[in-house]
Structures are given as C-alpha cells and as structure tokens.
Design a protein around this motif. Structure first.
Motif, short mmCIF file in Angstrom:
data_model
loop_
_atom_site.label_atom_id
_atom_site.label_comp_id
_atom_site.label_asym_id
_atom_site.label_seq_id
_atom_site.Cartn_x
_atom_site.Cartn_y
_atom_site.Cartn_z
N MET A 22 2.78 6.39 -6.84
CA MET A 22 3.28 7.09 -5.82
C MET A 22 2.74 7.75 -4.85
SD MET A 22 6.41 7.79 -5.68
CE MET A 22 7.30 8.35 -4.25
N THR A 23 1.78 7.93 -5.30
CA THR A 23 0.76 8.19 -3.66
C THR A 23 -0.45 7.47 -2.72
OG1 THR A 23 -0.33 10.24 -5.11
CG2 THR A 23 -1.51 9.45 -3.13
N LEU A 24 0.28 6.07 -3.70
CA LEU A 24 -0.65 4.30 -2.85
C LEU A 24 0.94 4.26 -2.19
CD1 LEU A 24 -2.28 3.07 -6.11
CD2 LEU A 24 -3.08 4.12 -3.51
N THR A 25 1.93 3.82 -2.81
CA THR A 25 3.48 3.30 -2.59
C THR A 25 4.30 4.37 -1.54
OG1 THR A 25 4.32 3.30 -4.69
CG2 THR A 25 3.54 1.60 -4.12
N ARG A 26 3.94 5.85 -1.65
CA ARG A 26 5.16 6.32 -1.16
C ARG A 26 6.84 6.53 -1.35
NH1 ARG A 26 0.31 8.14 0.35
NH2 ARG A 26 -0.33 8.74 2.31
N ASP A 27 6.87 5.10 -1.93
CA ASP A 27 8.14 4.82 -2.56
C ASP A 27 8.61 5.07 -4.17
OD1 ASP A 27 10.13 2.37 -2.33
OD2 ASP A 27 10.80 4.34 -2.09
N ALA A 28 9.45 5.70 -4.67
CA ALA A 28 9.43 5.64 -6.04
C ALA A 28 9.47 4.48 -6.77
CB ALA A 28 10.99 6.33 -6.84
N ASP A 29 10.92 3.74 -5.82
CA ASP A 29 11.09 2.30 -6.71
C ASP A 29 9.32 1.05 -6.56
OD1 ASP A 29 14.07 2.58 -7.05
OD2 ASP A 29 14.14 2.67 -5.16
N ASP A 30 8.77 1.51 -5.21
CA ASP A 30 7.55 0.19 -5.86
C ASP A 30 6.04 0.98 -6.35
OD1 ASP A 30 7.80 0.23 -2.02
OD2 ASP A 30 9.04 -0.72 -3.23
N THR A 66 -3.87 -3.98 -7.58
CA THR A 66 -2.91 -4.86 -7.33
C THR A 66 -1.62 -4.19 -6.24
OG1 THR A 66 -2.73 -5.08 -9.85
CG2 THR A 66 -0.38 -5.39 -8.35
N PHE A 67 -2.50 -3.49 -5.66
CA PHE A 67 -1.75 -2.67 -4.84
C PHE A 67 -2.29 -2.96 -3.04
CE2 PHE A 67 0.43 0.36 -1.97
CZ PHE A 67 -0.31 0.53 -0.59
N ILE A 68 -3.39 -3.09 -3.24
CA ILE A 68 -3.99 -4.07 -2.06
C ILE A 68 -4.26 -5.52 -1.64
CG2 ILE A 68 -6.87 -4.99 -1.14
CD1 ILE A 68 -7.90 -1.77 -2.33
N ASN A 69 -3.99 -5.79 -2.92
CA ASN A 69 -3.28 -7.64 -2.51
C ASN A 69 -1.94 -7.20 -2.57
OD1 ASN A 69 -6.53 -8.60 -3.44
ND2 ASN A 69 -5.39 -8.31 -5.53
N ASN A 70 -0.79 -6.58 -2.63
CA ASN A 70 0.06 -6.71 -2.31
C ASN A 70 0.40 -6.51 -0.67
OD1 ASN A 70 0.94 -7.80 -4.98
ND2 ASN A 70 1.76 -5.90 -5.65
N TYR A 71 -0.31 -5.00 -0.47
CA TYR A 71 -0.43 -4.77 0.45
C TYR A 71 -1.14 -5.47 1.84
CZ TYR A 71 -1.87 -1.66 5.58
OH TYR A 71 -1.60 -1.58 6.38
N ASN A 72 -1.97 -6.58 1.78
CA ASN A 72 -2.31 -7.92 2.10
C ASN A 72 -1.29 -8.64 2.82
OD1 ASN A 72 -4.70 -6.13 2.83
ND2 ASN A 72 -5.40 -7.41 1.19
N LYS A 73 -0.63 -8.86 1.67
CA LYS A 73 -0.02 -10.27 1.25
C LYS A 73 1.30 -9.79 2.55
CE LYS A 73 0.01 -11.54 -2.81
NZ LYS A 73 0.53 -12.04 -4.44
#
Length: 170
Positions: A22-30, A66-73
């Motif tokens: 939640m801290t990384l994405t700031r969205d519950a679904d994500d 995983t978060f970093i890779n998705n963010y970069n994409k």
C-alpha cells in the motif's frame, strides 16, 4: 524445506506485505495485485530461496523489484511522444504566449473598474471576502445575516463575470 512448509511460511508473511504494498502503490487494488504477483513469483521460484535465510526480506525484495519493474514499464509506455503532434500542439495553443506587464496592467485596471462599478451592498462583502474575511466575520461586521452575505458575494461574482467576460478562456 518442503513445499508445504515453504507455502505455510509464505502465507504467514503475506499479511505483513500488504501495508508495504500500500505504501508503494498508494492504491488498495494495486496493492492487492502487487502482493498477489509477489506471492506468485515466490511460489514459482521456491527453488531459489535458501533455507535458513530471512524469508520476509526475500519476499519484500521480490515485491519491491516487481513494483519497480511495473513502474518502469508504465512510464516507458506513457512517455512516447509523436513529435508532429507535440509541435503542432505547442505552436497552435495560445496559452503558451508570454504576455508583458502592460497586458497585466490593463487587466488589473479593468478588474478594479468592474469592482468599483458594483453596487455598494455587493462590493463591500465581496471585497472583504476577497481579502480573507470568513462569511461569519463579514456578517458580524456588516450586521447582516450570513445568508445575505453569501447571496451578495454570489451576485457580485456573477456581475464581475459578466463584466469581465472578455478575459474568459472558454
């Protein structure tokens, strides 16, 4: 470590992954998607985990990567710009025109004239509100009901909008 032991440990730790996701994405679904993807990767790569090491840290590392890779994409996908559209947009949009101080001076003179042209009953509450007074303070100072204050400010805005419609961007 057996597959069942590994899966049980992963399940126990998965609860602690949710707040970090939640801290990384700031969205519950994500965040839920990120945790699910992390757990899937952990289960698929069980053979890469070294027994006796910190599983929680291993899962957090998988999640962060995983978060970093998705963010970069996502950012790579959204930053592609067709240069022809780019130049056409910036060369035909008037909002990028730089105005000199004379234009601002004329505008302010028109605004001040419009305010001065308001009826005193509307001008006084409007100016007080504009400089920072709250509705209740204006009502107390002018000794009128708060509803009247709100109404007069609303009418003043409508009159100013009508008078200054030449500056409207719509």
């Amino acid at each position: 470590m057996t597959a069942v032991e590994f899966t049980n440990q992963v399940q126990e730790i998965s609860v602690t992954l949710r707040p970090a996701a939640m801290t990384l994405t700031r969205d519950a679904d994500d965040a839920r998607d990120l945790v699910q993807e992390t757990l899937l990767k952990a289960l698929l790569n069980r053979d890469k985990f070294k027994a006796g090491t910190n599983m929680k840290a291993w899962l957090y590392t998988i999640m962060r990567n995983t978060f970093i890779n998705n963010y970069n994409k996502i950012t790579k996908r959204s930053t592609k710009i067709d240069s022809t559209d780019y130049f056409q947009y910036y060369t035909t949009d008037d909002s990028f025109i730089t105005y000199n101080q004379a234009t601002a001076t004329f505008m302010m003179a028109d605004i001040n004239r419009a305010i001065a042209g308001l009826n005193e009953d509307f001008r006084k509450p409007f100016v007080m509100y504009y400089i920072g007074y709250k509705y209740l303070e204006i009502a107390d100072q002018l000794q009128i009901p708060i509803g009247t204050v709100k109404n007069r400010i609303h009418i003043a805005r409508k009159e100013l909008k009508k008078y200054l419609k030449i500056y409207s961007t719509n």
